[in-house]
Motif scaffolding. Sequence first.
Motif, PDB file in Angstrom:
ATOM      1  N   ALA A  12       0.837  -1.201   0.000  1.00 62.16           N
ATOM      2  CA  ALA A  12       0.000   0.000   0.000  1.00 62.16           C
ATOM      3  C   ALA A  12       0.870   1.248   0.000  1.00 62.16           C
ATOM      4  CB  ALA A  12      -0.929  -0.013   1.208  1.00 62.16           C
ATOM      5  N   ASP A  13       0.384   2.302  -0.663  1.00 61.15           N
ATOM      6  CA  ASP A  13       1.198   3.498  -0.849  1.00 61.15           C
ATOM      7  C   ASP A  13       0.292   4.719  -0.927  1.00 61.15           C
ATOM      8  OD1 ASP A  13       3.446   5.256  -1.791  1.00 61.15           O
ATOM      9  OD2 ASP A  13       4.447   3.328  -2.110  1.00 61.15           O
ATOM     10  N   GLU A  14       0.890   5.834  -1.313  1.00 63.38           N
ATOM     11  CA  GLU A  14       0.200   7.106  -1.473  1.00 63.38           C
ATOM     12  C   GLU A  14       0.423   7.610  -2.893  1.00 63.38           C
ATOM     13  OE1 GLU A  14       2.217   9.308   1.515  1.00 63.38           O
ATOM     14  OE2 GLU A  14       1.211   8.300   3.187  1.00 63.38           O
ATOM     15  N   PRO A  15      -0.474   8.457  -3.412  1.00 65.78           N
ATOM     16  CA  PRO A  15      -0.287   8.990  -4.767  1.00 65.78           C
ATOM     17  C   PRO A  15       1.067   9.689  -4.911  1.00 65.78           C
ATOM     18  CG  PRO A  15      -2.503   9.468  -3.981  1.00 65.78           C
ATOM     19  CD  PRO A  15      -1.749   8.908  -2.805  1.00 65.78           C
ATOM     20  N   LEU A  16       1.707   9.452  -6.064  1.00 65.49           N
ATOM     21  CA  LEU A  16       3.061   9.962  -6.298  1.00 65.49           C
ATOM     22  C   LEU A  16       3.124  10.816  -7.561  1.00 65.49           C
ATOM     23  CD1 LEU A  16       5.393   6.886  -5.732  1.00 65.49           C
ATOM     24  CD2 LEU A  16       5.508   9.032  -4.485  1.00 65.49           C
ATOM     25  N   LEU A  19       4.307   8.978 -10.561  1.00 65.25           N
ATOM     26  CA  LEU A  19       3.334   8.089 -11.212  1.00 65.25           C
ATOM     27  C   LEU A  19       2.082   8.867 -11.621  1.00 65.25           C
ATOM     28  CD1 LEU A  19       3.625   4.931  -8.894  1.00 65.25           C
ATOM     29  CD2 LEU A  19       4.669   5.297 -11.132  1.00 65.25           C
ATOM     30  N   GLU A  20       2.267  10.155 -11.884  1.00 69.77           N
ATOM     31  CA  GLU A  20       1.179  11.038 -12.329  1.00 69.77           C
ATOM     32  C   GLU A  20       0.016  11.031 -11.340  1.00 69.77           C
ATOM     33  OE1 GLU A  20       0.217   9.868 -16.302  1.00 69.77           O
ATOM     34  OE2 GLU A  20       2.093  10.637 -17.134  1.00 69.77           O
ATOM     35  N   GLY A  21       0.367  11.090 -10.064  1.00 69.94           N
ATOM     36  CA  GLY A  21      -0.656  11.169  -9.029  1.00 69.94           C
ATOM     37  C   GLY A  21      -1.313   9.854  -8.683  1.00 69.94           C
ATOM     38  N   ARG A 294      13.486   2.023  -0.006  1.00 71.55           N
ATOM     39  CA  ARG A 294      14.551   2.589  -0.845  1.00 71.55           C
ATOM     40  C   ARG A 294      14.045   3.728  -1.732  1.00 71.55           C
ATOM     41  NH1 ARG A 294      18.051  -2.753  -2.706  1.00 71.55           N
ATOM     42  NH2 ARG A 294      17.634  -3.998  -0.853  1.00 71.55           N
ATOM     43  N   GLY A 295      12.739   3.947  -1.745  1.00 77.10           N
ATOM     44  CA  GLY A 295      12.189   4.953  -2.635  1.00 77.10           C
ATOM     45  C   GLY A 295      12.296   4.567  -4.096  1.00 77.10           C
ATOM     46  N   ASP A 296      12.297   3.264  -4.374  1.00 82.47           N
ATOM     47  CA  ASP A 296      12.497   2.735  -5.721  1.00 82.47           C
ATOM     48  C   ASP A 296      11.136   2.479  -6.371  1.00 82.47           C
ATOM     49  OD1 ASP A 296      13.062   1.212  -7.993  1.00 82.47           O
ATOM     50  OD2 ASP A 296      14.667   0.087  -7.031  1.00 82.47           O
ATOM     51  N   VAL A 297      10.658   3.474  -7.100  1.00 83.50           N
ATOM     52  CA  VAL A 297       9.312   3.413  -7.675  1.00 83.50           C
ATOM     53  C   VAL A 297       9.168   2.249  -8.647  1.00 83.50           C
ATOM     54  CG1 VAL A 297       7.603   4.666  -9.047  1.00 83.50           C
ATOM     55  CG2 VAL A 297       9.033   5.900  -7.395  1.00 83.50           C
ATOM     56  N   GLN A 298      10.110   2.123  -9.567  1.00 78.25           N
ATOM     57  CA  GLN A 298      10.025   1.098 -10.607  1.00 78.25           C
ATOM     58  C   GLN A 298       9.988  -0.303  -9.995  1.00 78.25           C
ATOM     59  OE1 GLN A 298      13.132   1.318 -13.542  1.00 78.25           O
ATOM     60  NE2 GLN A 298      12.437  -0.498 -14.650  1.00 78.25           N
ATOM     61  N   SER A 299      10.825  -0.562  -9.001  1.00 72.55           N
ATOM     62  CA  SER A 299      10.874  -1.893  -8.400  1.00 72.55           C
ATOM     63  C   SER A 299       9.601  -2.207  -7.616  1.00 72.55           C
ATOM     64  CB  SER A 299      12.097  -2.024  -7.493  1.00 72.55           C
ATOM     65  OG  SER A 299      13.282  -2.014  -8.252  1.00 72.55           O
ATOM     66  N   LYS A 300       9.002  -1.194  -7.010  1.00 75.10           N
ATOM     67  CA  LYS A 300       7.765  -1.465  -6.275  1.00 75.10           C
ATOM     68  C   LYS A 300       6.643  -1.853  -7.231  1.00 75.10           C
ATOM     69  CE  LYS A 300       5.015  -0.120  -2.364  1.00 75.10           C
ATOM     70  NZ  LYS A 300       4.837   0.782  -1.208  1.00 75.10           N
ATOM     71  N   VAL A 301       6.515  -1.129  -8.319  1.00 75.74           N
ATOM     72  CA  VAL A 301       5.506  -1.477  -9.323  1.00 75.74           C
ATOM     73  C   VAL A 301       5.783  -2.863  -9.892  1.00 75.74           C
ATOM     74  CG1 VAL A 301       4.579  -0.885 -11.601  1.00 75.74           C
ATOM     75  CG2 VAL A 301       5.001   0.925  -9.911  1.00 75.74           C
ATOM     76  N   ARG A 302       7.026  -3.110 -10.223  1.00 76.51           N
ATOM     77  CA  ARG A 302       7.385  -4.394 -10.844  1.00 76.51           C
ATOM     78  C   ARG A 302       7.209  -5.547  -9.862  1.00 76.51           C
ATOM     79  NH1 ARG A 302       6.522  -7.206 -14.779  1.00 76.51           N
ATOM     80  NH2 ARG A 302       8.165  -8.565 -15.573  1.00 76.51           N
ATOM     81  N   GLY A 303       7.448  -5.307  -8.578  1.00 77.11           N
ATOM     82  CA  GLY A 303       7.250  -6.356  -7.583  1.00 77.11           C
ATOM     83  C   GLY A 303       5.806  -6.827  -7.531  1.00 77.11           C
ATOM     84  N   ILE A 304       4.866  -5.901  -7.677  1.00 78.20           N
ATOM     85  CA  ILE A 304       3.444  -6.261  -7.726  1.00 78.20           C
ATOM     86  C   ILE A 304       3.150  -7.076  -8.981  1.00 78.20           C
ATOM     87  CG2 ILE A 304       1.088  -5.341  -7.865  1.00 78.20           C
ATOM     88  CD1 ILE A 304       2.164  -2.845  -6.339  1.00 78.20           C
ATOM     89  N   GLU A 305       3.706  -6.648 -10.093  1.00 78.21           N
ATOM     90  CA  GLU A 305       3.433  -7.304 -11.368  1.00 78.21           C
ATOM     91  C   GLU A 305       3.986  -8.722 -11.419  1.00 78.21           C
ATOM     92  OE1 GLU A 305       3.289  -3.333 -14.253  1.00 78.21           O
ATOM     93  OE2 GLU A 305       5.134  -4.513 -14.120  1.00 78.21           O
ATOM     94  N   LEU A 306       5.168  -8.929 -10.859  1.00 79.68           N
ATOM     95  CA  LEU A 306       5.801 -10.249 -10.954  1.00 79.68           C
ATOM     96  C   LEU A 306       5.015 -11.313 -10.204  1.00 79.68           C
ATOM     97  CD1 LEU A 306       9.544  -9.224 -10.648  1.00 79.68           C
ATOM     98  CD2 LEU A 306       8.482 -10.382 -12.595  1.00 79.68           C
ATOM     99  N   ILE A 307       4.398 -10.954  -9.109  1.00 76.29           N
ATOM    100  CA  ILE A 307       3.559 -11.935  -8.394  1.00 76.29           C
ATOM    101  C   ILE A 307       2.372 -12.320  -9.266  1.00 76.29           C
ATOM    102  CG2 ILE A 307       2.186 -12.373  -6.332  1.00 76.29           C
ATOM    103  CD1 ILE A 307       3.985 -10.407  -4.835  1.00 76.29           C
ATOM    104  N   ASP A 308       1.795 -11.341  -9.951  1.00 74.27           N
ATOM    105  CA  ASP A 308       0.664 -11.616 -10.834  1.00 74.27           C
ATOM    106  C   ASP A 308       1.089 -12.461 -12.034  1.00 74.27           C
ATOM    107  OD1 ASP A 308      -1.736 -10.828 -12.791  1.00 74.27           O
ATOM    108  OD2 ASP A 308      -2.247 -10.128 -10.781  1.00 74.27           O
TER     109      ASP A 308
END
Length: 390
Positions: A12-16, A19-21, A294-308
């Motif tokens: 879970a996160d907050e708008p960034l 990531l265009e909000g 780590r503030g790593d936006v790309q890895s957080k998004v990709r971590g969600i995708e890889l489980i899917d």
Amino acid sequence: MKHIIILYDGMADEPLPALEGKTPMQVARKPLFDAMGRDGEVGLVHTTPPEQSAGSDNTNLNILGYDSTKYYTGRSPIEAVSIGVPMAADDLALRCNLVTLSDEDDYIAKTMVDYAGSEISTEQAHELIAKLQAQLGSEQFEFHAGVQYRHCLLWKGGKAKLAGMHNTPPHDIIGQPIATHMPSHPELLDLMQRSCAILNGNKANAIWLWGEGTCPLLPSFEDMHGLHGSIISAVDLLKGIGMLAGMRTPSVPGATDWIDTNYKGEAKAAVEEFKAGQDFVFLHFEATDEAGHRGDVQSKVRGIELIDEIVLPIVLEYLEQQDDYALMILPDHPTPLARKTHTSAPVPYMMFRKSWRGSGKGVHSVTEQTAAATNNVVAHAPDLIRKFIT
């Protein structure tokens, strides 16, 4: 009836603005997760009690049905159980992170560069912990090696020192001077300072002590819920909870706390636990939490995708062969990328059963925002698993 919880740690996160909000959950491609969400129950759950701070220790206890206000005694003793550290009733365990500090000569002038020791390997870490034990270990203090940057300091008879103790988690002070975050006990500060001379020249060049606690006791998961349970995780903390709860905790080769983990192996391990007769599996992935710290936006998004992409197809292929099953996906707490630490905000959960398919009672895509819009709120997290397995 097979039950599985898939835990995306810190998802879970907050708008960034980056990531265009939007949040990582809104941006990530997760077609299987969202498909179940359209026919499932979606809502918010408060995993952190008001009187506690959010951590993976107390929140995961609550998700598993163990009220952390009753059972929680500290983070490190749970990890100590996992790595086989024997604790007496009057002992105190502390998490011993191998960290990277900046290179000022004056210890107090240093800054926390990396709470994870610059991605140190387990093999390298064991060498450093052995060196610390040889030079700093004593009848009072014992260093025990864990995994990667996560290790344990056992303070013999240290329970008497617990009152008033305050130690700051290193992942809360990334990029900050350490001067205002010193431990409250001089014995611990002395060990941390002396570690710098011993570890000088290594990427992981110091220790940081925190997460103090005494030996915990949990009733068995089977006695609480009537199910034979397993926990699959690369993280000592989760394995420790499983051991304390009398659950199976199989190890998976190649399982790590990062995005390079063996997703396929962990998914197959979950299926094998079911085939071995288990009723319940708790499948935990850490990468989204690490990316948040780590503030790593790309890895957080990709971590969600890889489980899917990798985990859910393997798990669902097995579960779809059953007459019915129950699956729940949720994080334990938010780890917002902008904050780089945990918050105690409620988190979205998605609960699905095979028999619900086609109901259309859920949401089009599972996110923090759509979960909040359902007005389904579980105020006391231990109630969620009871709802899930009923």
